[in-house]
Design an enzyme around this catalytic site. Structure first.
Site, mmCIF file in Angstrom:
data_model
loop_
_atom_site.group_PDB
_atom_site.id
_atom_site.type_symbol
_atom_site.label_atom_id
_atom_site.label_comp_id
_atom_site.label_asym_id
_atom_site.label_seq_id
_atom_site.Cartn_x
_atom_site.Cartn_y
_atom_site.Cartn_z
ATOM 1 N NE ARG A 21 -2.221 -1.348 3.446
ATOM 2 C CZ ARG A 21 -2.674 -1.203 4.672
ATOM 3 N NH1 ARG A 21 -3.890 -0.753 4.887
ATOM 4 N NH2 ARG A 21 -1.933 -1.503 5.714
ATOM 5 C CG ASN A 39 -3.822 -4.625 3.013
ATOM 6 O OD1 ASN A 39 -3.281 -4.524 1.925
ATOM 7 N ND2 ASN A 39 -3.137 -4.597 4.141
#
Length: 92
Positions: A21, A39
């Site tokens: 990320r 996620n």
């Protein structure tokens, strides 16, 4: 003028707990892309990204070159643009 497109992508492999990320957000900002990374509970990561085809290609290339991230599969689908979006964020 560049055509702007938007894709929703789902990544599987070693993509959680390895900085995916952070890397996605950093690279997206380098290429002035908008969208988000998130996620998922099944261990995958979802990305929606908007920009030119070339910028998105460079974004994906950069993600694939990280030594900790190991993408086994990526599903990609073109989706409608988000006209009011101004940045790329990490969703929690």
């Amino acid at each position: 003028m560049k055509e702007i497109v938007r894709y929703r992508m789902s990544f599987t492999g070693r993509v959680q707990g390895v900085g995916f990320r952070y890397k996605a957000s950093h690279v997206a900002n380098q290429f002035s892309l908008t969208g988000y990374v998130k996620n998922e509970y099944d261990g995958s990561v979802t990305v929606e990204v908007q920009g030119s085809e070339q910028e998105i290609y460079m974004f994906l290339k950069s993600l694939g070159q990280d030594r900790y991230i190991d993408i086994h599969n990526m599903d990609k689908e073109r989706i409608p643009l988000e006209d009011d979006e101004r940045r790329f964020i990490v969703q929690y």
